[in-house]
Scaffold this active site. Structure first.
Site, PDB file in Angstrom:
ATOM      1  N   GLU A  63      -2.833  10.538   2.910  1.00 27.28           N
ATOM      2  CA  GLU A  63      -4.001  10.757   3.757  1.00 27.28           C
ATOM      3  C   GLU A  63      -3.964  12.192   4.279  1.00 27.28           C
ATOM      4  O   GLU A  63      -2.979  12.605   4.896  1.00 27.28           O
ATOM      5  CB  GLU A  63      -4.023   9.778   4.936  1.00 27.28           C
ATOM      6  CG  GLU A  63      -4.245   8.336   4.521  1.00 27.28           C
ATOM      7  CD  GLU A  63      -4.234   7.391   5.703  1.00 27.28           C
ATOM      8  OE1 GLU A  63      -5.154   6.569   5.789  1.00 27.28           O
ATOM      9  OE2 GLU A  63      -3.302   7.483   6.534  1.00 27.28           O
ATOM     10  N   GLU A  70       0.843  -1.195   0.000  1.00 29.06           N
ATOM     11  CA  GLU A  70       0.000   0.000   0.000  1.00 29.06           C
ATOM     12  C   GLU A  70       0.877   1.242   0.000  1.00 29.06           C
ATOM     13  O   GLU A  70       1.929   1.280   0.648  1.00 29.06           O
ATOM     14  CB  GLU A  70      -0.921  -0.016   1.228  1.00 29.06           C
ATOM     15  CG  GLU A  70      -1.950   1.100   1.264  1.00 29.06           C
ATOM     16  CD  GLU A  70      -2.963   0.877   2.382  1.00 29.06           C
ATOM     17  OE1 GLU A  70      -3.388  -0.280   2.577  1.00 29.06           O
ATOM     18  OE2 GLU A  70      -3.294   1.856   3.070  1.00 29.06           O
TER      19      GLU A  70
END
Length: 296
Positions: free
Chosen positions: A112, A108
């Site tokens: 964010e 991943e």
């Protein structure tokens, strides 16, 4: 003859500078409509479309957020999005743009954006998971207000490095450190996920600041929807390109000198947390991949 020689020298210098400029950054993104590359994944009615699908606005209310993903999966490439963050009091909300594979030992690559109270700056958190292991958070403040205008956020991912860009500024590099025993994403195709959701159990001041639902709906804005990657939905081995793609070329295997200076500027001026320097978390020795971090 002297004049011609001088003109030739100038042309060579200009050509060299132009070539260097092209090599310094990924290829210019091709912006397309949302439906060309992406589909909604949940709460379809919480995405509004504008300009024929060139712009979208995800909504978050007390019932649900929303998200979208591409039609295919990719192994290596360059992926970007123009995003304008939720304005005003956005505490508790997270606007996310990330790549992720689909199994237990997943890879991943995360952007964010952590909302905050009115007047307080957004925090941009990045993270990298390899083989199911994350805990590689870095957090920065941005040098602009991300709620006022669109800014481009992009990821360059090849066999040698992962680079996070804000506009054209590299803010983080994760090098391939397999020689140090660190896993690197190289064999699991990933999808690009985008979402707006409530995370007030951790997002703002560690969960101390809760989402104020009287301010809902919370609205972000996206456009661009650029994907330039090797689609690996059917056969991942097809993307083991051995230098045939533009992102595999030597100029994209490391940052150039100007990019390293920009990254150092971000580190010195805007970084508020780097797991590599967290002595409480790692009191004896930092994780091995941190050895590749030139600023530490």
């Amino acid at each position: 003859m002297g004049s011609s020689s001088s003109m030739w020298t100038v042309c060579v210098i200009l050509a060299s500078l132009a070539s260097a400029a092209l090599c310094a950054n990924p290829r210019r993104p091709v912006d397309v409509q949302f439906g060309r590359n992406y589909v909604p994944t949940w709460a379809f009615d919480h995405i509004k479309y504008f300009n024929g699908g060139s712009d979208i606005q995800p909504h978050l209310d007390k019932y649900t957020g929303t998200g979208f993903q591409p039609k295919g999966s990719y192994l290596f490439g360059h992926f970007s999005m123009y995003i304008k963050m939720v304005p005003g009091d956005s505490a508790g909300t997270v606007t996310a743009f990330y790549l992720s594979s689909q199994n237990a030992e997943h890879d991943e690559i995360d952007f964010e954006f952590l909302g905050n109270r009115t007047g307080q700056p957004y925090i941009l958190q990045t993270n990298v998971f390899t083989g199911g292991k994350g805990d590689r958070e870095q957090r920065i403040y941005l040098w602009f207000d991300p709620t006022k205008e669109y800014h481009r956020y992009s990821i360059l991912w090849n066999l040698y490095q992962i680079v996070f860009f804000v506009d054209e500024v590299p803010i983080r590099v994760f090098k391939n450190s397999k020689d140090l025993g660190v896993k690197f994403p190289f064999d699991q195709p990933m999808k690009i996920y985008n979402s707006l959701w409530n995370a007030d159990d951790w997002a703002t001041r560690g969960g101390l600041e809760k989402t104020d639902w009287s301010k809902a709906p919370f609205i972000a804005a996206y456009k661009g929807f650029h994907i330039d990657g090797c689609e690996a939905s059917v056969n991942a081995k097809f993307c083991d390109t051995q230098g045939k793609r533009w992102w595999d070329q030597p100029e994209f295997r490391d940052l150039d000198a100007a990019q390293w200076r920009r990254l150092r500027w971000v580190r010195q001026k805007y970084t508020i947390y780097n797991y590599c320097t967290d002595t409480k978390r790692y009191p004896h020795i930092s994780p091995p991949e941190c050895k590749r971090d030139r600023d530490i």
